[in-house]
Design an enzyme around this catalytic site. Sequence first.
Site, PDB file in Angstrom:
ATOM      1  CE1 TYR A 113      -3.339  -2.708   0.083  1.00  0.00           C
ATOM      2  CE2 TYR A 113      -3.798  -2.204   2.377  1.00  0.00           C
ATOM      3  CZ  TYR A 113      -4.057  -2.932   1.241  1.00  0.00           C
ATOM      4  OH  TYR A 113      -5.048  -3.879   1.253  1.00  0.00           O
ATOM      5  CB  VAL A 114       0.901   4.408  -0.277  1.00  0.00           C
ATOM      6  CG1 VAL A 114       1.337   5.792  -0.746  1.00  0.00           C
ATOM      7  CG2 VAL A 114      -0.618   4.371  -0.182  1.00  0.00           C
TER       8      VAL A 114
END
Length: 331
Positions: A53-54
């Site tokens: 995530y990110v």
Amino acid sequence: MKYKKLGKSGAIVSELCLGTMTFGKGTSEKDAVRMVHQFLDYGGNFIDTADVYVGGKSEEIVGEAIKDRRSDVVLATKVRMKTGENPNDVGYSRKRVMEGVEQSLKRLKTDYIDLYQLHVWDHLTPIEETLRTLNDLISSGKVRYIGCSNFLAWQLMKSLSISEQKNIAKFITIQPQYSLLHREMDREMLSLCQEEGIGILPWAPLGGGFLTGKYDSLHKPDEEWRLVTAGPGEYYWENKALERNFIILEKVKKIAAEIDKTPAQVALNWLLMKEGITSPIFGARTLEQFEENINAAGWQLSKEHFEELDQISALPPEYPNRFIEKFKRDI
């Protein structure tokens, strides 16, 4: 906030799980930390993230947010997706998982992960290798429990059988896409999880924002909304903007108006009441969205409203389920 057992374990988790996929992109670090603290203050204790995530930023923000309240949190993260250019920066080899858990621990500022999950099936790595590696992580104290995500029913059952045969740790949860829009789990996975005592942690419980009610026609809107800007995949507009889904959405909006709740709250509450569901993972880009979603807890749809939603969103009868149902025996 109510609490449930996490699968067959003795761990107790809140009925809502805070998803953090937007932390660091869409949700500022300041707002994300506030969101985590408010979630804990409301009685929530279950937080989900992933190493991908990110680019790992989500894990870093979560780690910063919970560093002074670590024991209050049941922390879940995931491994599998590509995180670098090296050919071993993806998948479930012993090398990848061992290195991946160390990287996640560093970003999360903790020395253990409560629930370590396989993000999606890896056809390259033998599942025996992966399960033994996960068992070693539990023995070392770096991981408490293990789970999987986006598995087929046979993949989950094969994994459970191997763990049984080898006398090593079993998956206690699965994280699938499940909502009023997506009930594919009903075909086989839901009954398998109920039979084996696997906790179900639905992702995208609002259909990527579709069930919030801001989409109102088959015409693709011009706004910079998630379903509009997303590329091909589960959040793609063309995968959500179906006539069936708009019929479901209208029923959600009608019930929401009748009981003075928002469509998002109604859709989440249906999941909270659904047999077999442990903890839906809700995300929020803004603090306002967080407040709306957290207030899906603390009340219940009427039996009539629950059944209306259950019936309108149900899959059509399919073989072999309709055949099995015909010959179902009762005592």
